[in-house]
Write an enzyme that holds these catalytic residues in place. Structure first.
Site, PDB file in Angstrom:
ATOM      1  N   HIS A 173       0.826  -1.211   0.000  1.00  0.00           N
ATOM      2  CA  HIS A 173       0.000   0.000   0.000  1.00  0.00           C
ATOM      3  C   HIS A 173       0.863   1.265   0.000  1.00  0.00           C
ATOM      4  CE1 HIS A 173      -3.636   2.378   0.999  1.00  0.00           C
ATOM      5  NE2 HIS A 173      -2.775   3.143   1.668  1.00  0.00           N
ATOM      6  N   GLU A 174       1.805   1.328   0.920  1.00  0.00           N
ATOM      7  CA  GLU A 174       2.623   2.536   1.029  1.00  0.00           C
ATOM      8  C   GLU A 174       3.571   2.682  -0.154  1.00  0.00           C
ATOM      9  OE1 GLU A 174       1.804   4.707   3.059  1.00  0.00           O
ATOM     10  OE2 GLU A 174       0.500   3.485   4.324  1.00  0.00           O
TER      11      GLU A 174
ATOM     12  N   HIS B 215       1.907   4.633  -2.895  1.00  0.00           N
ATOM     13  CA  HIS B 215       2.021   6.086  -2.678  1.00  0.00           C
ATOM     14  C   HIS B 215       3.434   6.575  -3.039  1.00  0.00           C
ATOM     15  CE1 HIS B 215      -1.866   6.437  -0.846  1.00  0.00           C
ATOM     16  NE2 HIS B 215      -1.566   5.738   0.240  1.00  0.00           N
TER      17      HIS B 215
END
Length: 454
Positions: A21-22, A25
């Protein structure tokens, strides 16, 4: 040992989901020219850190591993050198900021697609959709379904495994739609049955949702021979051993393992006397099944499993495998269906059609992580895909503090032509924090309620 596996499986799942997920980003931020100051797995005090790359990004593992974050250069969070101002997050166009924010949930969906694709290509061993006798007075009995029938299609859609049957019927039940089942019996005769799902109760998903319909997976008769005794269980304390054959319980003859299960489940916290045959000698053993509870039902268990003839089971198991292109289409479809289903379930919780007891927190997730890890790599990969989808959907909800909340601000900025005011964002952050704390508290309450109820 089981606790150690559960903890390890949960930590691995958390690590994978947070990093993916990170990193979504992080990657899109870098592609947009934004300077990334920190990539952190977990919150709180760093227990490991290193600086790397042209921007000397700080890579951190923190003490509380229930999440993560990517910290970018931003003039709202501190002074920025003039030469770096063009690389600040707040200086990017609203479309670039949207891309950076949505990249995290998108990475979760891509992980799920990849895992499903790998499972569909590599092949998954699943139970064939052969039915046990339907329960008395159930929807399945009313439809005319019978023991030994194999489900071929549901509403003209082919199904090859029990898992596919569960998923398709669950989708139809949420929409209160009828299910037309094409089945073939043991004499190779085709018939059709219609399940009326309009009155199906959507509450209580911690149990088997299909059991309420009277649908159960067929299990061939298994001899009442002990195959495994769990350490620390009632069975071990009472002296049961692997190889013991149960011939009677409280004087009633035992023919198959299902008789043992039925007798034990019916006597929680009551003394039962098992007569077993061990090395040709009959022995009597007294046990007091421990009480457990699931879906409002209280039952007994002793912690013993039967000896299973693997060859006899093989005819009821299928390897479901697809070509790479078909597998990709199916992985995309499964991810989309699971995402839509998650949103539907959340919507029905909001309007009161489904109980909030179905909301799960980290304890339940850890439990499923441990269970699937012990089943095998395929089950664990499917679990990771499911949780990754849930994480992606959750983060897209329009709640301040979540990615969806930031997207809500940016949509408002696009519509009004200027950024949302600092005051509005501050109020939104407080509201978002309140909502998230409430959801977490409720999820933890459900977790421990399930744990204490067995």
């Amino acid at each position: 040992m089981n606790l150690a596996i559960t903890i390890a499986a949960f930590m691995v799942a958390l690590g994978v989901l947070i990093v993916v997920h990170e990193y979504g980003h992080y990657l899109v931020a870098r592609l947009c020219g934004v300077k990334v100051l920190r990539f952190s797995i977990g919150f709180g005090r760093p227990i490991w850190r290193i600086r790397h790359g042209r921007d000397q990004t700080e890579w951190v593992i923190a003490a509380l591993p229930l999440g993560g974050y990517v910290k970018m250069l931003d003039e709202h969070e501190g002074p920025v050198a003039p030469e770096d101002a063009h690389r600040a997050f707040n200086r990017q166009s609203v479309w670039r900021r949207c891309a950076i924010v949505v990249a995290g949930p998108l990475a979760n969906f891509l992980l799920a697609i990849t895992l499903y694709w790998a499972l569909f290509v590599g092949g998954v061993q699943e139970a064939k959709p052969v039915l046990a006798a339907p329960g008395a007075g159930t929807v399945a009995e009313a439809s005319g379904l019978a023991r030994g029938e194999t489900i071929l299609k549901i509403n003209d859609e082919p199904v090859a495994s029990w898992q596919q049957v569960r998923w398709r019927l669950l989708q139809l039940a949420v929409g209160k739609q009828p299910a037309r089942l094409e089945v073939i019996d043991e004499n190779r005769q085709l018939t059709w049955h219609t399940l009326d799902l309009s009155r199906f109760e959507l509450d209580g998903f911690e149990g088997d949702p299909l059991a309420g319909l009277g649908l159960r997976l067929f299990r061939p008769d298994v001899a009442p021979i002990i195959g495994k005794v769990l350490p620390g269980s009632v069975a071990e304390a009472g002296g049961l051993r692997a190889g013991d054959r149960v011939i009677s319980i409280d004087g009633s003859e035992i023919r198959v393992w299902e008789d043992v299960v039925r007798a034990v489940r019916a006597r929680p916290d009551e003394l039962v006397r098992l007569r077993v045959l061990r090395d040709g000698t009959a022995t009597e053993i007294g046990l007091r099944p421990e009480a457990a509870r699931q879906g409002g039902e209280r039952f007994g268990r002793i912690g013993a499993a039967p000896h299973v003839d693997e060859e006899a089971i093989k005819q009821y198991v299928a390897i479901v495998r697809y070509t790479p292109s078909t597998a990709l289409a199916m992985a995309l479809g499964r991810t989309w269906e699971m995402s839509v289903f998650s949103l539907k379930m959340l919507g029905k919780m909001l309007v009161g059609e489904i109980s909030w007891r179905n909301l799960s927190g980290p304890v339940t997730i850890a439990d499923y992580a441990g269970q699937t890890a012990q089943i095998g790599p395929g089950a664990y990969a499917a679990f990771l895909a499911l949780i990754s989808i849930s994480l992606g959907v959750l983060n897209l909800l329009p709640i301040p503090l979540l990615d969806g909340g930031h997207l809500l601000y940016y949509v408002a900025e696009i519509l009004k032509g200027s950024p949302v005011s600092e005051r509005a964002m501050e109020l939104g952050q407080r509201l978002g924090l309140t909502v998230l704390l409430f959801l977490m508290a409720f999820a933890l309450y459900n977790d421990f309620n399930r744990l204490l109820a067995g």
